[in-house]
Write an enzyme that holds these catalytic residues in place. Structure first.
Site, PDB file in Angstrom:
ATOM      1  N   HIS A 199       0.831  -1.214   0.000  1.00  0.00           N
ATOM      2  CA  HIS A 199       0.000   0.000   0.000  1.00  0.00           C
ATOM      3  C   HIS A 199       0.860   1.257   0.000  1.00  0.00           C
ATOM      4  O   HIS A 199       1.754   1.404   0.846  1.00  0.00           O
ATOM      5  CB  HIS A 199      -0.894  -0.035   1.243  1.00  0.00           C
ATOM      6  CG  HIS A 199      -1.951   1.020   1.264  1.00  0.00           C
ATOM      7  ND1 HIS A 199      -2.261   1.739   2.399  1.00  0.00           N
ATOM      8  CD2 HIS A 199      -2.790   1.472   0.306  1.00  0.00           C
ATOM      9  CE1 HIS A 199      -3.251   2.567   2.136  1.00  0.00           C
ATOM     10  NE2 HIS A 199      -3.588   2.441   0.868  1.00  0.00           N
ATOM     11  N   HIS A 213      -1.622  11.639  -1.954  1.00  0.00           N
ATOM     12  CA  HIS A 213      -2.866  11.136  -1.364  1.00  0.00           C
ATOM     13  C   HIS A 213      -3.774  12.264  -0.903  1.00  0.00           C
ATOM     14  O   HIS A 213      -4.970  12.295  -1.198  1.00  0.00           O
ATOM     15  CB  HIS A 213      -2.557  10.207  -0.191  1.00  0.00           C
ATOM     16  CG  HIS A 213      -3.776   9.619   0.451  1.00  0.00           C
ATOM     17  ND1 HIS A 213      -4.517  10.293   1.401  1.00  0.00           N
ATOM     18  CD2 HIS A 213      -4.399   8.434   0.270  1.00  0.00           C
ATOM     19  CE1 HIS A 213      -5.542   9.540   1.774  1.00  0.00           C
ATOM     20  NE2 HIS A 213      -5.487   8.407   1.106  1.00  0.00           N
TER      21      HIS A 213
HETATM   22  O1  G3P Z   1      -6.512   1.506  -3.095  1.00  0.00           O
HETATM   23  C1  G3P Z   1      -6.723   1.130  -1.781  1.00  0.00           C
HETATM   24  C2  G3P Z   1      -6.602   2.278  -0.806  1.00  0.00           C
HETATM   25  O2  G3P Z   1      -5.422   2.975  -1.060  1.00  0.00           O
HETATM   26  C3  G3P Z   1      -7.768   3.210  -0.841  1.00  0.00           C
HETATM   27  O3  G3P Z   1      -7.762   4.170   0.155  1.00  0.00           O
HETATM   28  O4  G3P Z   1      -7.302   6.391   1.124  1.00  0.00           O
HETATM   29  O5  G3P Z   1      -5.570   4.621   1.251  1.00  0.00           O
HETATM   30  O6  G3P Z   1      -6.068   5.728  -0.904  1.00  0.00           O
HETATM   31  P1  G3P Z   1      -6.615   5.271   0.403  1.00  0.00           P
HETATM   32 MG    MG Z   2      -4.792   4.609  -2.287  1.00  0.00          MG
END
Ligand code: G3P
Ligand code: MG
Length: 241
Positions: free
Chosen positions: A10, A52
């Site tokens: 992630h 993000h």
């Molecule tokens: O793509 C999965 C996840 O990254 C979605 O939420 O807020 O971490 O971008 P976020």
């Molecule tokens: Mg994400």
């Protein structure tokens, strides 16, 4: 169907590196990951960057809205100091830099389209156009924004798309069909076993975010989930069973 990596790092390096940076991608790779997720935003000047938040301050030095940034100003900011001294000087990378790194090292990309408010159409188009020259099996586009995914579909229909949801909406199947999506990307905290099995029965790939507990990961895989996205590269390794 899901023909992509099963365990995905992630934001590049999860908890082990500053998110959405080249250092994070290097970290994911160094930990043996074959797939990474990162967030891509289009700035008002058209530049695509890994980002993000819509505000500076949490991971990128400075304050105020990303809406007021240019690529020149944002890439001059520090994107690593917040994490630790080791990463001082890390920058917000362009999408092109990140994609080049991934291609060079055989890292599959889950590119999450993260539009600034009101910019879903432009961002979806722009990210898809930037991905159109990549090998189709090197990338999957995902987004919480159906509008961004529709825009991506119109520009580069050959690139796989996945719909991100916080909770499964009642019309998930219809939405996936309309978007020509190959997968649903569900919040692991809200998904139920019955929902997982319905999505799989309908023939879609099912990815869960963000899974940091190995016991939860095992349960999800038992439910038929195809892939998980994790921050805990140290606990949920690429060969996790
Ligand atoms: O793509 C999965 C996840 O990254 C979605 O939420 O807020 O971490 O971008 P976020
Ligand atoms: Mg994400």
């Amino acid at each position: 169907m899901w023909s992509f990596p099963r365990i995905i790092a992630h934001r590049g390096g999860g908890t082990l590196a500053p998110e959405n940076t080249l250092a994070a991608l290097r970290c994911g790779l160094a930990h043996g990951f074959r797939g990474v997720e990162f967030d891509v935003m289009a700035l008002p000047d058209g530049a695509l960057v890994l980002m993000h938040d819509t505000e500076l301050g949490r991971t990128v030095s400075g304050s105020g809205s990303v809406v007021d940034q240019t690529f020149a100003s944002l890439s001059a900011a520090d994107a690593g100091a917040w994490f630790s001294a080791e990463f001082i000087g890390e920058r917000v990378p362009s999408f092109a830099q990140a994609a080049q790194f991934c291609l060079q090292h055989g890292l599959w990309m889950n590119v999450e389209i993260k539009p600034l408010p009101g910019q879903a159409l432009m961002t979806g188009r722009s990210v898809a156009a930037a991905c159109a020259s990549l090998p189709a099996d090197a990338v999957l586009l995902s987004s919480f924004s159906a509008e961004a995914l529709r825009a991506a579909q119109a520009v580069a229909p050959e690139i796989a798309r996945g719909l991100l949801v916080e909770r499964l909406p009642p019309d998930w199947h219809q939405q996936l069909d309309q978007l020509g999506a190959v997968s649903l990307h569900a919040n692991a905290a809200t998904l139920t076993a019955a929902q997982a099995s319905a999505v799989k029965r309908a023939g879609f790939g099912l990815m869960c975010y963000t899974v940091n507990d190995p016991a939860q990961a095992r349960i999800l895989f038992d439910w038929g989930v195809d892939a998980i996205c994790t921050d805990r590269l140290d606990l949920i390794t690429p060969d996790f069973q």
